[in-house]
Motif scaffolding. Structure first.
Motif, mmCIF file in Angstrom:
data_model
loop_
_atom_site.group_PDB
_atom_site.id
_atom_site.type_symbol
_atom_site.label_atom_id
_atom_site.label_comp_id
_atom_site.label_asym_id
_atom_site.label_seq_id
_atom_site.Cartn_x
_atom_site.Cartn_y
_atom_site.Cartn_z
ATOM 1 N N THR A 83 41.053 39.036 48.849
ATOM 2 C CA THR A 83 41.608 40.338 48.509
ATOM 3 C C THR A 83 42.824 40.138 47.607
ATOM 4 O OG1 THR A 83 42.549 42.402 49.367
ATOM 5 C CG2 THR A 83 43.056 40.400 50.577
ATOM 6 N N PRO A 84 43.087 41.089 46.702
ATOM 7 C CA PRO A 84 44.282 40.970 45.872
ATOM 8 C C PRO A 84 45.559 41.368 46.600
ATOM 9 C CG PRO A 84 43.089 42.966 45.322
ATOM 10 C CD PRO A 84 42.247 42.225 46.318
ATOM 11 N N TYR A 85 45.397 42.028 47.755
ATOM 12 C CA TYR A 85 46.547 42.535 48.495
ATOM 13 C C TYR A 85 46.120 42.705 49.947
ATOM 14 C CZ TYR A 85 50.193 45.896 49.916
ATOM 15 O OH TYR A 85 51.226 46.547 50.561
ATOM 16 N N ALA A 86 46.965 42.290 50.870
ATOM 17 C CA ALA A 86 46.567 42.208 52.277
ATOM 18 C C ALA A 86 46.013 43.519 52.827
ATOM 19 C CB ALA A 86 47.762 41.750 53.112
ATOM 20 N N ALA A 87 46.538 44.648 52.361
ATOM 21 C CA ALA A 87 46.113 45.941 52.904
ATOM 22 C C ALA A 87 44.934 46.546 52.161
ATOM 23 C CB ALA A 87 47.285 46.922 52.876
ATOM 24 N N ALA A 88 44.423 45.846 51.130
ATOM 25 C CA ALA A 88 43.338 46.387 50.305
ATOM 26 C C ALA A 88 42.015 45.712 50.663
ATOM 27 C CB ALA A 88 43.647 46.178 48.828
ATOM 28 N N GLU A 89 41.002 46.506 50.945
ATOM 29 C CA GLU A 89 39.667 45.991 51.278
ATOM 30 C C GLU A 89 38.721 46.261 50.105
ATOM 31 O OE1 GLU A 89 35.969 46.994 54.294
ATOM 32 O OE2 GLU A 89 38.002 47.548 54.894
ATOM 33 N N ILE A 90 38.217 45.200 49.498
ATOM 34 C CA ILE A 90 37.380 45.328 48.305
ATOM 35 C C ILE A 90 36.023 45.932 48.650
ATOM 36 C CG2 ILE A 90 36.159 44.053 46.491
ATOM 37 C CD1 ILE A 90 38.427 42.025 46.506
ATOM 38 N N ALA A 91 35.632 46.944 47.876
ATOM 39 C CA ALA A 91 34.291 47.528 48.004
ATOM 40 C C ALA A 91 33.358 46.980 46.934
ATOM 41 C CB ALA A 91 34.368 49.050 47.907
#
Length: 477
Positions: free
Chosen positions: A421-429
């Motif tokens: 992930t590019p950022y801990a709180a972001a979940e890639i779709a």
């Protein structure tokens, strides 16, 4: 042609509009001025704060040329006089640097919002449209000549440095606007003796290098549409910042903000964000928010660090700017929600997250979303790939358009390792990427945006459609 010659000095403060040009009166017709305009090198249109269109020219003449708007002649004003700047501290050693020679005059004039035609020296200038329906996005375009990396790209080979052919392909789409997401200049050091790939190439930070690395190969797009210029890390004061301020930044040029003297770099390396309206379609007003991340350091910042304080105030400004439109596209050079890639010493692929320095500041302003709620998309470069990332979490779609012709990065796998992930709180779709040289086209439809990534040969690589906060993408790789 008129023979009147008027020169005025720009003395505006940073946040004021470009100085008003002076209108010619009681001028006669003479071939003399035609001769004075023979030195015209480049003419283009750049958009600044609130979409203010500015005509820019570079000339070897000693006076600025005449701008004609709707049949009325005006003298352009001098932005930067011809000069050779004494050698200063750069990103390279002193032995591998040199003074920056600018044997050209840069001139400018504000274009009226009601102008329907404009030209300089017989060259027609592209004008902004009330609604920008088709936008080309490019980035990271120059030919890399860098001694520190022992990397010398083949600048004369149109396949190994394909910026010009990419530009010509992009121009055929007939855009209303062109966005460059930063890193225009790459020829920092001299080509090694005996290297046939780059032999004879200009180098350093003067006009000859800017001409070869950007202005000449970008011609087709400079003629096609106005530009929004985003500053990259290659345009900081220790690199090509002098040319950035002379040629590309949309604001008035000020002494001390020109990167000429190292003592002024704390001022010359930063500039506040601004918005460029894109018009209204139906009930939706859209705009770009342009952010200068060129000097962001590769380390975590403390709250007492000057860059942290600067960026904190600037992201508060971004929040304020975003309230003016329903659909906001945030543009900067360093991907905040993108991924980086590189080969480690063992030859394996290393994947890096988005820019942690900016993420840390943005989290303080907007919590885990990082961006204000009205930012639905973000554009960047820096990573020499095309990337599209959508998220299951409430984060804007991220596009990376860093595949404009400079030396390309290793592509990322089509299927990312678990947990990437590019950022801990972001979940890639959705994630797709390519290291084909190419460009993006953003096309505005009645209630949505169509985002397409093309390679320079006309192959569609990725297509996304964004409506509100929802984006769906399809990869054709």
């Amino acid at each position: 042609m008129t023979t009147c010659s008027i020169r005025s000095v720009l003395s505006s403060v940073l946040l004021l509009p470009v100085a008003t040009v002076l209108t010619l009166s009681a001028c006669s017709t003479s071939p003399q001025l035609s001769a004075q305009q023979d030195g015209l090198q480049q003419a283009w249109t750049v958009l600044g704060e609130q979409g203010q269109a500015v005509a820019r020219v570079v000339t070897t003449d000693t006076v600025c040329p005449v701008l004609t708007q709707d049949g009325k002649a005006q003298m352009m004003t001098a932005r930067a006089d011809a000069a050779t700047i004494p050698q200063r501290k750069t990103a390279s050693s002193a032995n591998d640097s040199k003074p920056s020679a600018f044997p050209v005059l840069t001139c400018e004039a504000a274009l009226s919002p009601t102008t329907t035609s404009a030209s300089v020296g017989g060259r027609k200038l592209p004008l902004p449209q009330p609604v920008a329906k088709k936008i080309v996005v490019i980035g990271d375009t120059g030919c890399r000549l860098k001694l520190a990396d022992n990397y010398f790209q083949s600048c004369s080979d149109s396949e190994k440095w394909a910026f010009r052919s990419m530009v010509e392909a992009a121009a055929k789409t007939k855009p209303d606007l062109v966005i460059h997401v930063g890193d225009y200049h790459y020829r920092e050091n001299a080509c090694p003796e005996g290297n046939k790939d780059c032999a004879g190439s200009p180098w350093g930070y003067g006009w000859d290098t800017w001409k070869a690395d950007f202005f000449d190969p970008a011609q087709a797009l400079l003629k096609a549409a106005p530009w929004v210029m985003v500053r990259g890390n290659h345009e900081t004061c220790t690199r090509a910042g002098q040319g950035w301020w002379r040629f590309l930044d949309p604001r008035p040029l000020q002494s001390g903000r020109d990167c000429n003297a190292e003592r002024d770099d704390a001022s010359g390396d930063y500039s506040p964000p601004y918005a460029v309206p894109l018009g209204r379609v139906g009930q939706e007003a859209a705009q770009l928010i342009v952010f200068d991340s060129s000097k962001v350091p590769n380390k975590t910042l403390g709250k007492n660090d000057v860059p942290y304080q600067v960026y904190m105030e600037q992201f508060k400004t971004v929040n304020q700017l975003s309230d003016a439109a329903d659909f906001n596209i945030f543009i900067n050079h360093h991907p905040i929600l993108g991924l980086g890639a590189g080969r480690n010493k063992e030859g394996g692929l290393t994947i890096w997250p988005g820019n942690a320095t900016l993420q840390g500041v943005m989290h303080e302003v907007n919590s885990t979303r990082l961006f204000p709620s009205k930012v639905q998309a973000t554009l960047a470069g820096h990573v020499h790939l095309f990337e599209a990332l959508t998220f299951n979490t409430d984060h804007p779609v991220q596009f990376v358009s860093g595949n404009g012709g400079s030396s390309l990065d290793s592509p990322l796998p089509a299927v990312l390792p678990a947990g990437t992930t590019p950022y801990a709180a972001a979940e890639i779709a959705h994630f797709s990427n390519s290291n084909d040289v190419g460009f993006m086209v953003m096309e505005r439809e009645s209630q949505s945006w169509k985002m397409q990534a093309w390679n320079k040969n006309g192959k569609l690589m990725t297509e996304c459609r964004t409506q509100g906060k929802k984006t769906q993408c399809q990869s054709f790789q």
